[in-house]
Write an enzyme that holds these catalytic residues in place. Structure first.
Site, mmCIF file in Angstrom:
data_model
loop_
_atom_site.group_PDB
_atom_site.id
_atom_site.type_symbol
_atom_site.label_atom_id
_atom_site.label_comp_id
_atom_site.label_asym_id
_atom_site.label_seq_id
_atom_site.Cartn_x
_atom_site.Cartn_y
_atom_site.Cartn_z
ATOM 1 N N LYS A 186 -14.557 -8.285 3.687
ATOM 2 C CA LYS A 186 -13.809 -8.386 2.440
ATOM 3 C C LYS A 186 -12.356 -8.004 2.674
ATOM 4 O O LYS A 186 -11.998 -7.484 3.733
ATOM 5 C CB LYS A 186 -14.439 -7.483 1.372
ATOM 6 C CG LYS A 186 -14.449 -6.010 1.715
ATOM 7 C CD LYS A 186 -15.144 -5.202 0.639
ATOM 8 C CE LYS A 186 -15.124 -3.712 0.973
ATOM 9 N NZ LYS A 186 -15.741 -2.885 -0.080
ATOM 10 N N TYR A 222 19.261 4.829 1.229
ATOM 11 C CA TYR A 222 19.498 5.108 -0.182
ATOM 12 C C TYR A 222 19.464 6.612 -0.438
ATOM 13 O O TYR A 222 18.568 7.318 -0.003
ATOM 14 C CB TYR A 222 18.437 4.429 -1.041
ATOM 15 C CG TYR A 222 18.618 2.937 -1.171
ATOM 16 C CD1 TYR A 222 19.737 2.399 -1.779
ATOM 17 C CD2 TYR A 222 17.653 2.068 -0.674
ATOM 18 C CE1 TYR A 222 19.899 1.024 -1.890
ATOM 19 C CE2 TYR A 222 17.808 0.694 -0.782
ATOM 20 C CZ TYR A 222 18.935 0.175 -1.397
ATOM 21 O OH TYR A 222 19.093 -1.181 -1.503
#
Length: 374
Positions: free
Chosen positions: A47, A268
Site C-alpha cells: 500500500k 528564512y
C-alpha cells in the site's frame, strides 16, 4: 577572513534530478529475513505505492523472494497490479471509498470486511461471488468488527454464502512495536476467540493473519497462518529490534555553492548564523519533496564521502548545508538518505531528526522526485 580559508574541492558533475532509487535486492533480502523467522505464509503489503518505493517493483521483488500474497489499500491498487501481470492472491482491506465488488470478483481480489454494514453493502453489490476476509477488532479500536457484533457479522456472512466465500480472518496488534510478547497476548487471545467463533458458525478452514512486521520479527505466537509485511519490506522494523536492509537511496544535486564569512545569516528568518568562515551549498530539495521542515540539530546529508550539517530553515524547494572548508560545486551529488550507513544518513536517523517514524519519511517524498529502480 575572506581569502584565508583554502577550500578543498569536490569534482563537478552534471545536475542530477532529485531521485528516489528503489533497491529490489534489499526488498528480497528483507523478505528472506522474515522467512528465516517463521514457517507461515508471507503477505507483502504494498500500500501507499509500496511505502513510496513503487508498488509493482516492491511486489515483484517480494514475490520473487518467496512472498505468496500481496496486501493493498483498495481494489484499484489491486487492479493495477493485476494489469501489470501480478498473479498471486491479493487482499484489499481498507477500501476508504468502499469496495467495488464487481472489480474485486473479476480481478480475483479478496476483500476484508470489518462491520455488519460494510458486509451488507458489499453483498448488495455482488454480481459474481467475492472472497472475503472477516476483519475483527483485536484491541486496536481502529477498524475491525467489535466483539459484540461478531455473531451478527458471521450470521450475515453465512446467509450470503451464495454471494461471498469467507476464506480468511484478520486482526491487528495494537502494541507490537514494543517488541514484547506479553503486550501482544490480549490480541492473540482475541484472535483465537474470533477463530473459534468463526468455526462454530460453520466457516473453515480459514487463513488467519494478525501480525505485521514487528510481530513477525519478535513474537511467533502472533503468526497464525500468515504474517503481513509492509514496512519491513523497505527496511523498517517499527520495534527497533531487528536491523533490516534499507531499500532506497534518495539523491539530489547541489544547485549553488558560495563562500560565507563569519556572521552570515542563512535562510528564512536568519535563524542560523555562521560563526566561522565556511562554505554553504544549496541542495535542490525541500519540504515539498519530503524533507521534514522541523529538524533537530544534527541533521545532515552526505556529499563527497563526508556528512555535512543542514543549516537554516528548510524551504519548500531547498535546503542549505555547511560544507566547511570544502567548496562543493554546482552539480555535485548529495545523498539525503541511503542504506550504506556511516556518513550516509539512514531513514531511522531522519525519523529521529524529524521526531517521527521512518514510514512518514519514505511515504512523504513528493511527486517532483523522480523514481528509479536499481
Amino acid at each position: 577572513m575572506t581569502g584565508v580559508l583554502e577550500p578543498a574541492r569536490v569534482a563537478l558533475s552534471r545536475l542530477h534530478a532529485p531521485t528516489l532509487l528503489t533497491l529490489p535486492d534489499a526488498v528480497a533480502a528483507n523478505v528472506r529475513r522474515m522467512q528465516a523467522g517463521t514457517d507461515v505464509r508471507i503477505m507483502a503489503v504494498v500500500k501507499a505505492d509500496g511505502y513510496g518505493h513503487g508498488a509493482l517493483a516492491v511486489a515483484e521483488s517480494a514475490i520473487a523472494a518467496g512472498a505468496t500474497w500481496l496486501g493493498v489499500t483498495d481494489v484499484a491498487e489491486a487492479v493495477a497490479l493485476r494489469d501489470a501481470g501480478i498473479d498471486v492472491p491479493i487482499l484489499s482491506w481498507l477500501n476508504p471509498a468502499g469496495a467495488d465488488a464487481c472489480a474485486a470478483a473479476s480481478h480475483r481480489v479478496d476483500i476484508a470486511v470489518g462491520s455488519v454494514d460494510e458486509l451488507r453493502e458489499l453483498i448488495a453489490d455482488v454480481v459474481e461471488p467475492v472472497r472475503v476476509h472477516v476483519h475483527v477488532d483485536t484491541g486496536m479500536s481502529r477498524g475491525g468488527c467489535p466483539v459484540g457484533d461478531w455473531r451478527e457479522l458471521l450470521d450475515v456472512a453465512r446467509a450470503a454464502a451464495d454471494r461471498i466465500e469467507v476464506v480468511g480472518l484478520m486482526g491487528h496488534l495494537p502494541r507490537a512495536d514494543e517488541g514484547d510478547p506479553a503486550a501482544n497476548a490480549p490480541a492473540v487471545l482475541r484472535m483465537r476467540q474470533a477463530r473459534e467463533a468463526a468455526l462454530r458458525a460453520g466457516f473453515g478452514p480459514l487463513l488467519v493473519h494478525l501480525a505485521a512486521t514487528s510481530g513477525a520479527l519478535t513474537d511467533p505466537a502472533t503468526h497464525f497462518g500468515m504474517v503481513r509485511i509492509g514496512a519491513g519490506l523497505v527496511g523498517i522494523d517499527p520495534s527497533g529490534r531487528v536491523a533490516l536492509t534499507g531499500a532506497s537511496r534518495f539523491t539530489a544535486s547541489v544547485v549553488q555553492s558560495a563562500f560565507a564569512p563569519p556572521g552570515t545569516a542563512v535562510g528564512y528568518g536568519g535563524v542560523f548564523v555562521t560563526e566561522r568562515a565556511t562554505h554553504l551549498a544549496v541542495i535542490g530539495v525541500g519540504y515539498a519533496d519530503g524533507i521534514p521542515r522541523e529538524l533537530s540539530e544534527g541533521a545532515g546529508i552526505e556529499i563527497g564521502g563526508r556528512r555535512h550539517p543542514i543549516v537554516g530553515r528548510v524551504s519548500m524547494d531547498q535546503i542549505v548545508v555547511d560544507t566547511g572548508e570544502v567548496s562543493v560545486p554546482r552539480g555535485a551529488l548529495a545523498t539525503v538518505f541511503g542504506p550504506e550507513g556511516g556518513v550516509v544518513p539512514s531513514l531511522q536517523e531522519w525519523a529521529r531528526w524529524a521526531g517521527t517514524i521512518p514510514h512518514t519519511i519514505v511515504t512523504g517524498i513528493g511527486t517532483r522526485v523522480q523514481r528509479s529502480i536499481a
